[in-house]
Design a protein around this motif. Sequence first.
Motif, PDB file in Angstrom:
ATOM      1  N   THR A  97     -24.389 -89.055  41.483  1.00  0.00           N
ATOM      2  CA  THR A  97     -25.057 -89.647  40.322  1.00  0.00           C
ATOM      3  C   THR A  97     -24.414 -90.984  39.965  1.00  0.00           C
ATOM      4  O   THR A  97     -25.099 -91.927  39.567  1.00  0.00           O
ATOM      5  CB  THR A  97     -24.998 -88.683  39.122  1.00  0.00           C
ATOM      6  OG1 THR A  97     -25.393 -87.387  39.553  1.00  0.00           O
ATOM      7  CG2 THR A  97     -25.922 -89.142  38.016  1.00  0.00           C
ATOM      8  N   TYR A 130     -25.639 -93.707  42.349  1.00  0.00           N
ATOM      9  CA  TYR A 130     -27.006 -94.084  41.979  1.00  0.00           C
ATOM     10  C   TYR A 130     -26.986 -94.978  40.736  1.00  0.00           C
ATOM     11  O   TYR A 130     -27.676 -96.003  40.674  1.00  0.00           O
ATOM     12  CB  TYR A 130     -27.819 -92.807  41.738  1.00  0.00           C
ATOM     13  CG  TYR A 130     -29.189 -93.029  41.149  1.00  0.00           C
ATOM     14  CD1 TYR A 130     -30.173 -93.714  41.862  1.00  0.00           C
ATOM     15  CD2 TYR A 130     -29.513 -92.547  39.889  1.00  0.00           C
ATOM     16  CE1 TYR A 130     -31.434 -93.914  41.319  1.00  0.00           C
ATOM     17  CE2 TYR A 130     -30.765 -92.739  39.337  1.00  0.00           C
ATOM     18  CZ  TYR A 130     -31.722 -93.412  40.064  1.00  0.00           C
ATOM     19  OH  TYR A 130     -32.974 -93.616  39.518  1.00  0.00           O
ATOM     20  N   THR A 161     -31.564 -94.045  31.682  1.00  0.00           N
ATOM     21  CA  THR A 161     -31.621 -93.936  33.145  1.00  0.00           C
ATOM     22  C   THR A 161     -31.027 -92.640  33.692  1.00  0.00           C
ATOM     23  O   THR A 161     -31.421 -92.199  34.761  1.00  0.00           O
ATOM     24  CB  THR A 161     -30.891 -95.121  33.812  1.00  0.00           C
ATOM     25  OG1 THR A 161     -29.601 -95.272  33.207  1.00  0.00           O
ATOM     26  CG2 THR A 161     -31.674 -96.396  33.655  1.00  0.00           C
ATOM     27  N   VAL A 162     -30.074 -92.044  32.998  1.00  0.00           N
ATOM     28  CA  VAL A 162     -29.511 -90.759  33.458  1.00  0.00           C
ATOM     29  C   VAL A 162     -29.427 -89.811  32.264  1.00  0.00           C
ATOM     30  O   VAL A 162     -29.214 -90.252  31.129  1.00  0.00           O
ATOM     31  CB  VAL A 162     -28.099 -90.931  34.076  1.00  0.00           C
ATOM     32  CG1 VAL A 162     -28.183 -91.542  35.443  1.00  0.00           C
ATOM     33  CG2 VAL A 162     -27.175 -91.723  33.183  1.00  0.00           C
ATOM     34  N   ARG A 171     -33.154 -83.955  42.810  1.00  0.00           N
ATOM     35  CA  ARG A 171     -32.713 -85.323  42.509  1.00  0.00           C
ATOM     36  C   ARG A 171     -32.376 -85.424  41.026  1.00  0.00           C
ATOM     37  O   ARG A 171     -32.837 -84.611  40.227  1.00  0.00           O
ATOM     38  CB  ARG A 171     -33.753 -86.375  42.925  1.00  0.00           C
ATOM     39  CG  ARG A 171     -34.871 -86.671  41.976  1.00  0.00           C
ATOM     40  CD  ARG A 171     -35.753 -87.799  42.489  1.00  0.00           C
ATOM     41  NE  ARG A 171     -36.369 -87.471  43.748  1.00  0.00           N
ATOM     42  CZ  ARG A 171     -37.568 -86.887  43.868  1.00  0.00           C
ATOM     43  NH1 ARG A 171     -38.243 -86.533  42.796  1.00  0.00           N
ATOM     44  NH2 ARG A 171     -38.080 -86.648  45.060  1.00  0.00           N
ATOM     45  N   THR A 175     -32.610 -88.343  38.134  1.00  0.00           N
ATOM     46  CA  THR A 175     -32.960 -89.709  37.685  1.00  0.00           C
ATOM     47  C   THR A 175     -32.749 -89.707  36.173  1.00  0.00           C
ATOM     48  O   THR A 175     -31.664 -89.373  35.718  1.00  0.00           O
ATOM     49  CB  THR A 175     -34.406 -90.064  38.086  1.00  0.00           C
ATOM     50  OG1 THR A 175     -35.285 -89.048  37.621  1.00  0.00           O
ATOM     51  CG2 THR A 175     -34.537 -90.174  39.595  1.00  0.00           C
ATOM     52  N   SER A 176     -33.778 -90.044  35.392  1.00  0.00           N
ATOM     53  CA  SER A 176     -33.618 -89.943  33.932  1.00  0.00           C
ATOM     54  C   SER A 176     -33.713 -88.483  33.485  1.00  0.00           C
ATOM     55  O   SER A 176     -33.410 -88.157  32.341  1.00  0.00           O
ATOM     56  CB  SER A 176     -34.680 -90.785  33.229  1.00  0.00           C
ATOM     57  OG  SER A 176     -35.960 -90.430  33.698  1.00  0.00           O
ATOM     58  N   ILE A 195     -35.929 -92.150  44.966  1.00  0.00           N
ATOM     59  CA  ILE A 195     -34.696 -92.805  44.502  1.00  0.00           C
ATOM     60  C   ILE A 195     -34.626 -94.229  45.053  1.00  0.00           C
ATOM     61  O   ILE A 195     -34.160 -95.137  44.368  1.00  0.00           O
ATOM     62  CB  ILE A 195     -33.455 -91.988  44.949  1.00  0.00           C
ATOM     63  CG1 ILE A 195     -33.424 -90.653  44.204  1.00  0.00           C
ATOM     64  CG2 ILE A 195     -32.165 -92.744  44.687  1.00  0.00           C
ATOM     65  CD1 ILE A 195     -32.242 -89.783  44.551  1.00  0.00           C
ATOM     66  N   ASN A 222     -35.696 -97.462  43.087  1.00  0.00           N
ATOM     67  CA  ASN A 222     -34.868 -98.015  41.995  1.00  0.00           C
ATOM     68  C   ASN A 222     -33.620 -98.726  42.500  1.00  0.00           C
ATOM     69  O   ASN A 222     -32.783 -99.134  41.700  1.00  0.00           O
ATOM     70  CB  ASN A 222     -34.448 -96.891  41.049  1.00  0.00           C
ATOM     71  CG  ASN A 222     -35.635 -96.161  40.467  1.00  0.00           C
ATOM     72  OD1 ASN A 222     -36.666 -96.767  40.230  1.00  0.00           O
ATOM     73  ND2 ASN A 222     -35.499 -94.864  40.251  1.00  0.00           N
TER      74      ASN A 222
END
Length: 488
Positions: free
Chosen positions: A153, A156, A200-201, A261, A263-264, A437, A440
Motif C-alpha cells: 500500500t 502504491y 486515496t487510501v 486490491r 485503493t480508496s 491500479i 493511477n
Amino acid sequence: LCCQCGVPVPPNPANMCVGCLRAQVDITEGIPKQGTVHFCKQCERYLQPPGTWIQCALESRELLALCLKKIKASLSKVRLIDAGFIWTEPHSKRLKLKLTVQKEVMNGAVLQQVFVVEYIVQSQMCEDCHRIEAKDFWKAVVQVRQKTLHKKTFYYLEQLILKHRLHQNTLRIKEIHDGLDFYYSSKQQAQKMVDFLQCTVPSRAKSSQRLISHDIHSNIYNYKSTFSVEIVPICKDNVVCLSPKLAQSLGNMSQICVCIRVTSTIHLIDPSTLQIAEVDGNTYWRHPFNSLFHPKQLEEFIIVDINRVQEKKKGAGAGARSNKHTLAEAWVQKTSELNTDHQYFCSTHLGHILNPGDLVLGFDLANCNLNDEFANKMNPHSIPDVVLIKKSYDRSKRQRRRNWKLKELERDREGMESDDERQYQDFLEDLEEDEAIRKNVNIYRNADIPVESDTDDDGPPRISLAEMLEDLHISQDATGGEGANMMT
C-alpha cells in the motif's frame, strides 16, 4: 523665431524650438535611472516588497509591473505613455526598461521624452528556500503509518504522490520502519496532504499541536503541528476474516475473503462464490478485521485437476459478482509434499488463468493455527482447507524482461532492509497483473532494456508500450557541455 537659437518655428507657448526646449527642461529629472530587483535562484521567484515572492517569466507583464512599482512614486509627476523591455542576455543579470513619458512645461507646452531604466538582478534566498535548506526547520509534520509487514500500500501511495506532485512542498521526507514522515513549512500544506491521503487510501487521521513560543505583547502564538494518519493494516493478497455482522451487511458474503486490491477502499472477493464488496475506511474502523496470514507464509501448490464451475445459484441478499474472475474447483498438492498422496480440495476465483500443472501460491488453512477472534468462532466446516492467491511465475525471467520503471520519492532512509527489495518486486508484479491500479501510476519506459513483442500469451502478464510514458533525458550531445549543466 526661437528665443534661444533664432531658428524659425511654428508659434508655441514656450517660444522655443524642440531642441532648445529639451536642453532647457529635463522632464525625467527625479526619476531613478537605475534600480535593483531581488531574485531567488532556488525557486526562481522575484521579491515584491515588502515580503511577497512572485513567479515571473522574463519580459512578462508581471515582471514589468514589478519593475514599474519600484519607481511608481517618482512617476507620479509625469504621464506614462508606454513601457517595454529592451532585450538583454538572459544571464547578464540586467533588466532594461524603455519608458515614454509626457509632461506639461513652460506655459502649457507638452514635452514627450524616451529614456531607459536599468535594473540589476541581485540574488537573495527567499524564506521558503531558507527553510528547505535548513532541513530541520518545520512547522508541521504528517506521520503516515501502516501496521503491516508488507509495504504494498505504501509503494502504491508513493506513486500517487509522485503523479499528483504533492511532494514538491515538502521540506524533507523521512522513512522509518513502518511508515513515512512528511515535513512542511506551514500547517495548510500539511492539511492538504492529509486530505489527499484520506481521499486515496482508507485511513483515519488525528492532529495535535505543541506550543513553541508566545509573544504576550502582540498575542502571537507559534505552534508545531503533528498529523498522524493511520492506513488500514490490510494489503493486497491478504486473506481476512470478517465479523459475522459485516459479512452479512456486505451481501451475506463468506467470512473468509481475499483482498484483491487496496485503493480508496478495500476490495474483497469471496473465493467460493466470486461475490465482491468494497469496504471504505469508516466501515473498517467500525468493524475492524485482521489479516490471517503474512506474505512469508505463502506456500507453493501445484494444480492436479481443475474444473470451471458454471453459474452458481445466488443466495438470499447476495451482492454483485466479479466479471473478471472465473469460479473453479481444484485439487491441489503442496510442492513440498509431491512424494505423498496428500491432496487438498478448494474453490478458487482464479479459474480464468489456472490450468492443470500450473504452480500457484496460496495459504494452507487446514494445517495452521488461526489466532483470530472471528475465525475461532466460525464453524470448522465453513473454513476452506486452502485459499489460492495468485499464479506463480519465474521471477528472474520477469525481471529480465521488464522494460519499464517507476520513479521514487527522494527521502532519508534509516536503513534498507533486505526484505524491502523483495516487497518492491512484489509490487511491480502486482502492477503488471492489475490494470485498475496501473491507471493511477505513471509508468516510464526503460530505454536500457530492448522492446520485445507483446504476443507471448503463455508467459506472465506484461505492461504494453501504449501505457508507458517517455522519461525526459537531456543529453550533453544535444546542448553541449555548458548548456547541459545550465539546463540540469
